[in-house]
Design a protein around this motif. Structure first.
Motif, PDB file in Angstrom:
ATOM      1  N   ALA A  87       0.157  45.637 -18.008  1.00  0.00           N
ATOM      2  CA  ALA A  87      -0.230  44.513 -18.485  1.00  0.00           C
ATOM      3  C   ALA A  87       0.479  44.049 -20.024  1.00  0.00           C
ATOM      4  N   SER A  88       0.945  45.283 -20.353  1.00  0.00           N
ATOM      5  CA  SER A  88       1.338  45.059 -21.789  1.00  0.00           C
ATOM      6  C   SER A  88       2.782  44.488 -22.000  1.00  0.00           C
ATOM      7  N   SER A  89       3.471  44.319 -20.660  1.00  0.00           N
ATOM      8  CA  SER A  89       4.655  43.676 -20.420  1.00  0.00           C
ATOM      9  C   SER A  89       4.642  42.168 -20.340  1.00  0.00           C
TER      10      SER A  89
ATOM     11  N   THR B  51      -3.099  41.274 -10.823  1.00  0.00           N
ATOM     12  CA  THR B  51      -2.589  42.316 -11.530  1.00  0.00           C
ATOM     13  C   THR B  51      -1.771  43.248 -10.703  1.00  0.00           C
ATOM     14  N   PHE B  52      -2.153  43.371  -9.343  1.00  0.00           N
ATOM     15  CA  PHE B  52      -1.522  44.075  -8.243  1.00  0.00           C
ATOM     16  C   PHE B  52      -0.030  43.666  -8.241  1.00  0.00           C
ATOM     17  N   VAL B  53       0.147  42.211  -7.877  1.00  0.00           N
ATOM     18  CA  VAL B  53       1.441  41.544  -7.847  1.00  0.00           C
ATOM     19  C   VAL B  53       2.311  42.165  -9.289  1.00  0.00           C
TER      20      VAL B  53
ATOM     21  N   GLN C 143      -3.894  34.148 -23.974  1.00  0.00           N
ATOM     22  CA  GLN C 143      -4.307  35.385 -23.929  1.00  0.00           C
ATOM     23  C   GLN C 143      -4.341  35.889 -22.382  1.00  0.00           C
ATOM     24  N   ALA C 144      -3.161  35.570 -21.667  1.00  0.00           N
ATOM     25  CA  ALA C 144      -3.173  36.140 -20.403  1.00  0.00           C
ATOM     26  C   ALA C 144      -3.080  37.688 -20.270  1.00  0.00           C
ATOM     27  N   ARG C 145      -2.337  38.236 -21.257  1.00  0.00           N
ATOM     28  CA  ARG C 145      -2.247  39.761 -21.349  1.00  0.00           C
ATOM     29  C   ARG C 145      -3.791  40.451 -21.313  1.00  0.00           C
ATOM     30  N   GLU C 146      -4.562  39.642 -22.186  1.00  0.00           N
ATOM     31  CA  GLU C 146      -5.808  40.435 -22.523  1.00  0.00           C
ATOM     32  C   GLU C 146      -6.830  40.266 -21.039  1.00  0.00           C
TER      33      GLU C 146
END
Ligand SMILES: NC(=O)c1ccc[n+]([C@@H]2O[C@H](COP(=O)([O-])OP(=O)(O)OC[C@H]3O[C@@H](n4cnc5c(N)ncnc54)[C@H](OP(=O)(O)O)[C@@H]3O)[C@@H](O)[C@H]2O)c1
Length: 356
Positions: free
Chosen positions: A22-24, A54-56, A313-316
């Motif tokens: 997710a950090s990317s 998140t899996f993709v 805030q997509a990453r969060e």
């Protein structure tokens, strides 16, 4: 052949350069997308964050993707350029099959959507309520109708009945005239399942499911679906009636192993175990699910618990969804929906709620 857009213009998007953590995830500018002749250009209002997104992104679910990949499969928005679709500019529309299978995703101001994956949003339906439920509702429909071949008067057992997919399974099954037995953890969640229409509810925190099912379903259930990702296929088969089906649709993130299947019992009782991923649904199956969703949305909204965050805030949102998948404490309640467009950077207007 792509249609022309203004040279050098950009959109804001949540995307990754490569599969990874997710950090990317980046929030920033990408070139305007250029629709192909069979695509509609959509100005996005809202997109959802599902576990599968998140899996993709991480590569846990392998599917062809363009890079950089705009994240997400679901959107609600308005037609910006209809192409050959016949839709009027400004028509409110939705899609729930982007961001996998070689297609770009939904988390951007403008998105190209194949015309056969785009549906009208019924009048009066709130875009944020709608986008939250598109993926779980289509999952419930295609799982029950196309894979489990569920029929009226049969009995469905749903574990995780209070979750997004579980909620939609209960509603879908009641529309089909099916008797539903639902399990959820604790009185608050079991009461919620009963309010949705479940005929019997089991508190899974207090009971062994297979034993508890013997009361309401002494001859077994026709379809057994565990949405918690913690189910055991061997025990599920023990709870089936003759000709029963176990619908397997969760568990990608769970530890493998521990399951054993009594193959003899399976064929002697004419039972089956059916795996199912909505990502493999055809456009015809998706359109059939969309028709059910569009009949249901104006009635009760198919409403789910939702937290709305800005696209920035997509990453969060991905980090939080992953924590929920791991069963860890997380901040946001229910489905996380991202606000796209002019307010995509404004802070959330509702506080995050701590959940476990
Ligand atoms: N195959 C497909 O095509 C497809 C499509 C969509 C989703 N899925 C998968 O379906 C699953 C459910 O998705 P969702 O969106 O419905 O998730 P969700 O809204 O978070 O619901 C998860 C449900 O599982 C329960 N649960 C979680 N951990 C548990 C545990 N340790 N023990 C017992 N119950 C537990 C939750 O109960 P609490 O509320 O008590 O935590 C909740 O009822 C996910 O694994 C997702 O990836 C598959």
């Amino acid at each position: 052949m792509g249609r022309s857009t203004k040279e050098g213009t950009t959109i804001r998007a949540a995307y990754v350069e490569q599969r990874g953590p997710a950090s990317s995830i980046r929030y920033g500018e990408l070139p305007d997308p250029v629709p192909a002749s069979d695509e509609v250009l959509v100005r996005v209002t809202a997109t959802a964050v599902n576990r599968v997104d998140t899996f993709v992104r991480s590569g846990a679910y392998h599917t062809p993707i363009p890079l950089p990949l705009v994240l997400g499969r679901d959107l609600v928005g308005e037609v910006a350029d209809p192409g050959a679709s016949g839709l009027a500019p400004g028509t409110r529309v939705w899609s729930n099959s982007l961001g996998y299978g070689g297609r770009q995703g939904a988390s951007a101001e403008l998105v190209c959507v194949p015309a056969d994956r785009l549906y009208r949003l019924p009048d009066g339906v709130d875009p944020f309520d709608a986008v939250a439920v598109l993926h779980p509702a289509a999952t419930a429909y295609t799982g029950l109708v196309h894979h489990a071949r569920m029929r009226s008067l049969e009995t469905l057992f749903v574990a995780g009945g209070n979750g997004a997919v579980g909620t939609c399974l209960i509603r879908m099954a009641k529309d089909l005239g099916v008797r539903v037995i639902a399990a959820a953890r604790g009185p608050r969640n079991t009461e919620y399942c009963a309010r949705l229409g479940a005929d019997e509810v089991i508190d899974s925190a207090a009971a062994d499911l297979v034993t508890a099912l013997r009361g309401p379903a002494p001859r077994g259930v026709d379809v057994y679906c565990d949405t918690t990702g913690r189910g055991n296929v061997g025990s599920a088969v023990d709870a089936l009636a003759d000709r029963g089906r176990v619908l397997v649709m969760a568990g990608l993130a769970s530890a493998p192993g521990g399951d054993s299947l009594d193959v003899g019992r399976l064929y002697i009782h004419d039972q089956s175990v059916v795996g199912f991923a909505i990502s493999l649904a055809t456009t015809t199956e998706l359109a059939e699910a969309a028709a059910w969703i569009n009949r249901r949305l104006p009635r009760d909204g198919l409403r789910l618990d939702t937290t709305i965050l800005p696209l920035a805030q997509a990453r969060e949102a991905h980090e939080d969804t992953e924590a929920a998948t791991r069963g860890e404490a997380h901040r946001y309640r229910g489905r996380v929906v991202l606000r796209v467009g002019p307010s995509a950077e404004e802070p959330a207007d509702q506080p995050g709620v701590s959940c476990t």
